[in-house]
Design an enzyme around this catalytic site. Structure first.
Site, PDB file in Angstrom:
ATOM      1  N   ASN A  17      36.143  41.294  24.747  1.00 28.08           N
ATOM      2  CA  ASN A  17      35.605  41.850  25.982  1.00 28.08           C
ATOM      3  C   ASN A  17      36.688  42.703  26.674  1.00 28.08           C
ATOM      4  OD1 ASN A  17      34.857  42.147  28.728  1.00 28.08           O
ATOM      5  ND2 ASN A  17      33.454  40.405  28.568  1.00 28.08           N
ATOM      6  N   ASN A  19      36.606  44.341  29.390  1.00 25.19           N
ATOM      7  CA  ASN A  19      36.713  44.137  30.839  1.00 25.19           C
ATOM      8  C   ASN A  19      37.655  42.988  31.163  1.00 25.19           C
ATOM      9  OD1 ASN A  19      34.710  46.084  32.009  1.00 25.19           O
ATOM     10  ND2 ASN A  19      33.420  45.025  30.523  1.00 25.19           N
ATOM     11  N   ASP A  76      36.786  31.723  28.434  1.00 28.23           N
ATOM     12  CA  ASP A  76      35.331  31.641  28.372  1.00 28.23           C
ATOM     13  C   ASP A  76      34.842  31.482  29.807  1.00 28.23           C
ATOM     14  OD1 ASP A  76      33.296  31.604  26.082  1.00 28.23           O
ATOM     15  OD2 ASP A  76      32.480  30.181  27.521  1.00 28.23           O
ATOM     16  N   PHE A 156      31.660  44.089  35.708  1.00 32.13           N
ATOM     17  CA  PHE A 156      30.830  43.973  34.504  1.00 32.13           C
ATOM     18  C   PHE A 156      29.915  42.754  34.627  1.00 32.13           C
ATOM     19  CE2 PHE A 156      32.842  40.427  32.119  1.00 32.13           C
ATOM     20  CZ  PHE A 156      33.988  40.254  32.875  1.00 32.13           C
ATOM     21  N   TYR A 158      27.557  40.015  35.404  1.00 33.33           N
ATOM     22  CA  TYR A 158      26.711  39.672  36.554  1.00 33.33           C
ATOM     23  C   TYR A 158      27.326  40.075  37.897  1.00 33.33           C
ATOM     24  CZ  TYR A 158      24.423  36.665  33.090  1.00 33.33           C
ATOM     25  OH  TYR A 158      23.776  36.198  31.990  1.00 33.33           O
ATOM     26  N   ASP A 159      28.403  40.862  37.875  1.00 31.58           N
ATOM     27  CA  ASP A 159      29.128  41.179  39.114  1.00 31.58           C
ATOM     28  C   ASP A 159      28.238  41.781  40.201  1.00 31.58           C
ATOM     29  OD1 ASP A 159      31.576  40.195  38.435  1.00 31.58           O
ATOM     30  OD2 ASP A 159      32.404  42.102  37.758  1.00 31.58           O
ATOM     31  N   LYS A 179      38.930  41.970  43.388  1.00 28.10           N
ATOM     32  CA  LYS A 179      38.201  40.971  42.597  1.00 28.10           C
ATOM     33  C   LYS A 179      39.193  39.967  42.006  1.00 28.10           C
ATOM     34  CE  LYS A 179      35.288  40.044  38.619  1.00 28.10           C
ATOM     35  NZ  LYS A 179      34.781  40.455  37.313  1.00 28.10           N
ATOM     36  N   HIS A 184      37.077  33.827  39.900  1.00 26.96           N
ATOM     37  CA  HIS A 184      37.223  32.715  38.963  1.00 26.96           C
ATOM     38  C   HIS A 184      38.326  33.015  37.941  1.00 26.96           C
ATOM     39  CE1 HIS A 184      34.486  35.833  37.864  1.00 26.96           C
ATOM     40  NE2 HIS A 184      34.352  35.414  36.611  1.00 26.96           N
ATOM     41  N   ARG A 185      38.287  34.231  37.364  1.00 27.56           N
ATOM     42  CA  ARG A 185      39.291  34.578  36.346  1.00 27.56           C
ATOM     43  C   ARG A 185      40.678  34.680  36.978  1.00 27.56           C
ATOM     44  NH1 ARG A 185      36.575  38.041  34.315  1.00 27.56           N
ATOM     45  NH2 ARG A 185      35.778  36.611  32.748  1.00 27.56           N
TER      46      ARG A 185
END
Ligand code: ITT
Length: 201
Positions: A17, A19, A76, A156, A158-159, A179, A184-185
């Protein structure tokens, strides 16, 4: 003057991914060299057969360690909507089926939530790190709401339908920097980096 950076640690980031790669790049300290799956010649699909987000994170990092020998981390992540019993959760990428299509995933969530008043949800990231024989997990959660229709074009997945609590913007209306500060990330990555800095001392 040429600046020479010596990397003291090399880690594979086991993701396809782009992003996620963009988001983590702003966090990684200079002493860590990041290799991509392409860099190590891994082009096969790693099947995500876990029942939870943390299981899938471990599946990806341990696959790389076992098959390629590199120290590695994986991410994940998923969106968990309270009134949908935690869906799409572990199925976030393929919620509306294969091939993966973010617009279809969003449409499906909005359709399922059409008459739902309580729109609470959260994003969860589990980062699995495997260094030599040690396995560690770092988690980040951000709580918010699912809005009625998509807003914003950054980010990207569900943002565009997720509005974090205490902000009047969706993740897709935020800069990458903003962001990362609250996501979360971002939360999981800060924990990972803190751990790696300690390892490096
Ligand atoms: P890798 O497994 O190769 O890392 P992936 O896209 O399949 O990439 P996941 O299995 O973690 O990643 O899938 C999670 C899905 O959840 C992802 O495809 C997005 O649709 C969504 N997602 C994850 N992080 C997100 C974020 O920060 N913002 C919005 N949606 C996100």
């Amino acid at each position: 003057m040429k600046i020479i950076t010596t990397h003291k640690m090399t880690l594979v980031f086991a993701t396809n991914n782009q992003n996620k790669i963009k988001e983590i790049k702003t966090f990684i300290p200079k002493f860590i060299k990041i290799l991509s799956l392409q860099d190590i010649g891994c082009f096969e699909e790693i099947e995500e057969t876990g029942k939870t987000i943390s299981e899938n994170a471990f599946i990806k990092s341990s696959y790389i360690k076992n098959n390629y020998g590199y120290n590695c981390f994986s991410d994940d992540s998923g969106l968990e909507v309270d009134k949908l019993g935690g869906e799409p959760g572990v199925f976030s990428a393929r919620y509306a089926g294969i091939p993966v299509d973010s617009d279809k995933n969003i449409d499906l969530i909005l359709k399922k939530m059409k008459s739902i008043i309580n729109r609470s949800a959260q994003f969860r990231t589990c980062i699995s790190l495997i260094t030599e024989n040690k396995s560690q997990l770092f988690e980040g959660i951000v709580k918010g709401k699912i809005i009625d229709s998509p807003r914003g074009s950054a980010g990207f997945g569900y943002d565009s339908i997720f509005k974090p609590d205490n902000l009047n913007k969706t993740f897709a209306e935020l800069s990458l920097k903003k962001k990362n500060e609250i996501s979360h990330r971002g939360i999981a990555l800060k924990k990972l980096i803190k751990y790696l800095i300690k390892l490096n001392i």
